[in-house]
Design an enzyme around this catalytic site. Sequence first.
Site, PDB file in Angstrom:
ATOM      1  N   GLU A 115       0.861  -1.202   0.011  1.00 47.35           N
ATOM      2  CA  GLU A 115       0.068   0.007   0.059  1.00 47.35           C
ATOM      3  C   GLU A 115       1.033   1.288  -0.128  1.00 47.35           C
ATOM      4  O   GLU A 115       0.243   2.243   0.409  1.00 47.35           O
ATOM      5  CB  GLU A 115      -1.039   0.043   1.269  1.00 47.35           C
ATOM      6  CG  GLU A 115      -2.208  -1.342   1.178  1.00 47.35           C
ATOM      7  CD  GLU A 115      -2.950  -1.269   0.032  1.00 47.35           C
ATOM      8  OE1 GLU A 115      -3.084  -0.217  -0.902  1.00 47.35           O
ATOM      9  OE2 GLU A 115      -3.722  -2.016   0.106  1.00 47.35           O
ATOM     10  N   HIS A 139      -3.132   2.014   8.275  1.00 48.80           N
ATOM     11  CA  HIS A 139      -4.321   1.060   7.798  1.00 48.80           C
ATOM     12  C   HIS A 139      -4.296  -0.142   8.700  1.00 48.80           C
ATOM     13  O   HIS A 139      -3.409  -0.693   8.949  1.00 48.80           O
ATOM     14  CB  HIS A 139      -3.922   0.969   6.282  1.00 48.80           C
ATOM     15  CG  HIS A 139      -4.749  -0.077   5.701  1.00 48.80           C
ATOM     16  ND1 HIS A 139      -6.234   0.054   5.586  1.00 48.80           N
ATOM     17  CD2 HIS A 139      -4.468  -1.374   5.437  1.00 48.80           C
ATOM     18  CE1 HIS A 139      -6.740  -1.011   5.129  1.00 48.80           C
ATOM     19  NE2 HIS A 139      -5.780  -1.891   5.005  1.00 48.80           N
ATOM     20  N   HIS A 141      -7.369  -3.262  10.314  1.00 49.98           N
ATOM     21  CA  HIS A 141      -8.620  -4.287   9.884  1.00 49.98           C
ATOM     22  C   HIS A 141      -9.670  -4.160  11.032  1.00 49.98           C
ATOM     23  O   HIS A 141      -9.758  -5.437  11.470  1.00 49.98           O
ATOM     24  CB  HIS A 141      -8.366  -5.668   9.314  1.00 49.98           C
ATOM     25  CG  HIS A 141      -7.452  -5.422   7.976  1.00 49.98           C
ATOM     26  ND1 HIS A 141      -7.031  -6.535   7.344  1.00 49.98           N
ATOM     27  CD2 HIS A 141      -7.520  -4.508   7.091  1.00 49.98           C
ATOM     28  CE1 HIS A 141      -6.406  -6.307   6.343  1.00 49.98           C
ATOM     29  NE2 HIS A 141      -6.574  -4.865   6.045  1.00 49.98           N
ATOM     30  N   GLU A 169     -18.085  11.470  22.305  1.00 51.73           N
ATOM     31  CA  GLU A 169     -16.628  12.126  21.839  1.00 51.73           C
ATOM     32  C   GLU A 169     -16.277  12.308  20.520  1.00 51.73           C
ATOM     33  O   GLU A 169     -15.593  12.966  19.940  1.00 51.73           O
ATOM     34  CB  GLU A 169     -15.552  11.531  22.336  1.00 51.73           C
ATOM     35  CG  GLU A 169     -15.343  11.488  23.930  1.00 51.73           C
ATOM     36  CD  GLU A 169     -16.095  10.678  24.807  1.00 51.73           C
ATOM     37  OE1 GLU A 169     -17.063   9.999  24.220  1.00 51.73           O
ATOM     38  OE2 GLU A 169     -15.796  10.575  26.223  1.00 51.73           O
ATOM     39  N   HIS A 210     -13.344  -3.974   3.945  1.00 54.79           N
ATOM     40  CA  HIS A 210     -11.668  -3.972   4.012  1.00 54.79           C
ATOM     41  C   HIS A 210     -11.246  -3.462   5.504  1.00 54.79           C
ATOM     42  O   HIS A 210     -10.693  -4.090   6.136  1.00 54.79           O
ATOM     43  CB  HIS A 210     -11.153  -3.444   2.810  1.00 54.79           C
ATOM     44  CG  HIS A 210      -9.729  -3.638   2.759  1.00 54.79           C
ATOM     45  ND1 HIS A 210      -8.756  -3.766   1.596  1.00 54.79           N
ATOM     46  CD2 HIS A 210      -8.549  -3.798   3.933  1.00 54.79           C
ATOM     47  CE1 HIS A 210      -7.615  -3.867   1.860  1.00 54.79           C
ATOM     48  NE2 HIS A 210      -7.446  -3.745   3.314  1.00 54.79           N
TER      49      HIS A 210
HETATM   50 ZN   LIG Z   1      -5.919  -4.029   4.507  1.00 54.01          ZN
END
Ligand SMILES: [Zn+2]
Length: 271
Positions: A115, A139, A141, A169, A210
């Site tokens: 990525e 990133h 999951h 919040e 994802h």
């Molecule tokens: Zn991912």
Amino acid sequence: MITDAEFVKGFCNMCENGSKMGWHERNGGNLSYRIKGNELELIKAEIHESDAWREIGVSVPRLAGEYFLVTGSGKYFANVAASPEENIGIIKIDEKGENYSIVWGFLNGARPTSELPTHLMNHEIKKMYTDGRYRVIYHAHPANLIALTFVLPLKDEVFTRELWETMTECPVIFPKGVGVVKWMVPGGREIALATVEKMKEYDVTVWAHHGLFAAGEDFDLTFGLMHTVEKASEVLVKILSMTDARRQSITTQDLISLGDAFGVRIPKKFL
Ligand SMILES: [Zn+2]
């Protein structure tokens, strides 16, 4: 030792914390950090400049000459703290912003995350839009947030409003809202471009079915942002599991009052 540098320790800690949260099954997720000039000075003697340039796949001219600490492709977050040099590494961006070279870590032929294009494009936009304050792109999951992408409409307005209403919040921690990108093949230029469009406006972007991308100034703020979105998602999943008719919620007027009390601007489109 590079591994004793505060920013490397912070990076490794964040990987470990994310792993303990259960957000990084197998080799899931990736993390990158734009290294500060003074931090680079401290490790300069230990990095090895290299002429082995590789294509990034996208052009990031505003990151020319910058150094990034990045997780490795196929590497497990759970292993980062125990053996950093095998699982993470430092890359340098060339003068055009089109190629990178590895200057530390990534032992035994490891490479940066697949990525990398999305990370670097997000870094470029955040560097520009925050006058260089933002340095972390993350990133992960997280399961509850992913579950929501199967039942909520994939719209910025819907996700933002649902999360805001679920935990008090939330409007204070992400007052700009949340962006949503439909399901796309990960790892390429197309998803990088779609994510960057969202990150011009938001600090958090949902990848449908994802996971989540988050951006922030430092490790604590970025991890905290990820954690807050996932916590609100967990509460929402529990609410939706119990009933489809909420008796009460945080109202539009409540959101306006929150904005006033905490001095954050709440965009009208979410009210
Ligand atoms: Zn991912």
